[in-house]
Motif scaffolding. Structure first.
Motif, PDB file in Angstrom:
ATOM      1  N   THR A  43      -3.047   1.188  -4.149  1.00  0.00           N
ATOM      2  CA  THR A  43      -4.177   1.888  -3.530  1.00  0.00           C
ATOM      3  C   THR A  43      -5.146   2.429  -4.579  1.00  0.00           C
ATOM      4  OG1 THR A  43      -2.935   3.977  -3.444  1.00  0.00           O
ATOM      5  CG2 THR A  43      -2.762   2.498  -1.548  1.00  0.00           C
ATOM      6  N   SER A  80      -7.644   6.664  -2.493  1.00  0.00           N
ATOM      7  CA  SER A  80      -6.324   6.087  -2.764  1.00  0.00           C
ATOM      8  C   SER A  80      -5.202   6.930  -2.176  1.00  0.00           C
ATOM      9  CB  SER A  80      -6.124   5.935  -4.279  1.00  0.00           C
ATOM     10  OG  SER A  80      -6.265   7.186  -4.932  1.00  0.00           O
ATOM     11  N   THR A 126       0.807  -1.212   0.000  1.00  0.00           N
ATOM     12  CA  THR A 126       0.000   0.000   0.000  1.00  0.00           C
ATOM     13  C   THR A 126       0.846   1.270   0.000  1.00  0.00           C
ATOM     14  OG1 THR A 126      -0.206  -0.433   2.383  1.00  0.00           O
ATOM     15  CG2 THR A 126      -2.106  -0.925   1.014  1.00  0.00           C
ATOM     16  N   LEU A 148      -4.867   6.586   1.812  1.00  0.00           N
ATOM     17  CA  LEU A 148      -4.201   5.354   2.225  1.00  0.00           C
ATOM     18  C   LEU A 148      -2.732   5.359   1.836  1.00  0.00           C
ATOM     19  CD1 LEU A 148      -4.331   2.483   3.380  1.00  0.00           C
ATOM     20  CD2 LEU A 148      -5.137   1.698   1.150  1.00  0.00           C
TER      21      LEU A 148
END
Length: 260
Positions: free
Chosen positions: A145, A195, A139, A198
């Motif tokens: 993401t 996205s 991630t 994160l």
């Protein structure tokens, strides 16, 4: 002298451009870069297998093995006997996920998304915890993401058309048609915000840990960074997993005709 320096810089740039991608790391202790380990040709394009791909494969294999073991344990369970510790853990996980989706998405629609939310939660928590094993968290790569956010984005609009029909489009012109551009930008910004939130949180922790490993003496890295791993990988990773799943449920549940 100036011309010679410019020539050397030009040669250096040309050499770096022609060379294969080199590993980027803050130190030998923790790698914070996306490294290409080997490549292959795909329809005339050179495709690199990076540490992000390797970490994703390891996370997926872990989830698959756990699913197979859990499935066999459930099939072999005797309903006349008390379940063991492993079955109790599985039951607790299922109950928590079911309760979470029903609370945030309603009794009618919630359980339909329990499998997706449960899979998303399991993948993200393992991916965020990968740093504890010396891996670069998948991630921390925006490609990961963004892909997850795009899946959620597709599900949002699929359910929007499923439950609201053409009203999913006319809703962009509410409360007045003049606000259509703003509403459209808001819809497009959904996967970007999911996205980037994160990615930014996980990547910042990865960079900070990489800098610490690269700057402090090696004997201090045996003790002190453990507390930082506990925060960035475990606490922050768990929080970001929960936030991503919660926002996914909230965005999807907004497309339902009525709140259940």
């Amino acid at each position: 002298m100036g011309n010679q320096l410019a020539l050397l810089l030009t040669q250096g740039v040309a050499t770096a451009t022609d060379a294969a991608p080199a590993p980027a790391a803050a130190s030998d202790g923790l790698d914070i870069g996306i490294n290409g380990y080997f490549s292959y040709s795909f329809f005339g394009h050179e495709v690199w297998i990076t540490n992000t791909h390797i970490a994703i494969v390891l996370v997926m294999l872990t989830l698959m093995i756990f699913a197979v073991v859990a499935n066999r344990a459930i099939k072999k369970a005797d309903p006349m006997k008390a379940p063991g510790a492993f079955l109790n853990v599985i039951e607790l996980m299922v109950e928590k996920i079911d309760g979470l989706v029903k609370t945030n998405m309603g009794e009618t629609h919630g359980l339909k998304f329990a499998n997706y939310i449960g899979t998303l939660f399991a993948f993200l928590i393992l991916a965020n915890l990968a740093g504890l094993l010396g891996l670069r968290p998948p991630t921390a790569d925006y490609g990961t993401t963004l892909a997850l956010a795009l899946i959620t984005f597709v599900m949002i609009h699929y359910n929007g058309f499923k439950y609201q029909k053409f009203g999913h489009i006319t809703g962009l012109f509410q409360p007045i048609p003049l606000l259509f551009p703003i509403n459209l930008i808001g819809e497009i910004a959904t996967p970007l915000s999911l996205s980037l939130r994160l990615f930014g949180n996980v990547m910042s922790g990865t960079v900070m840990l990489g800098l610490i490993y690269g700057l402090v003496p090696w004997f201090l890295t045996l003790v002190w960074p453990a507390a930082l791993h506990g925060y960035f990988d475990m606490f922050s990773g768990a929080i970001q997993t929960y936030v991503f799943c919660m926002l996914t449920m909230v965005f999807i549940s907004q497309t339902f005709e009525t709140e259940e």
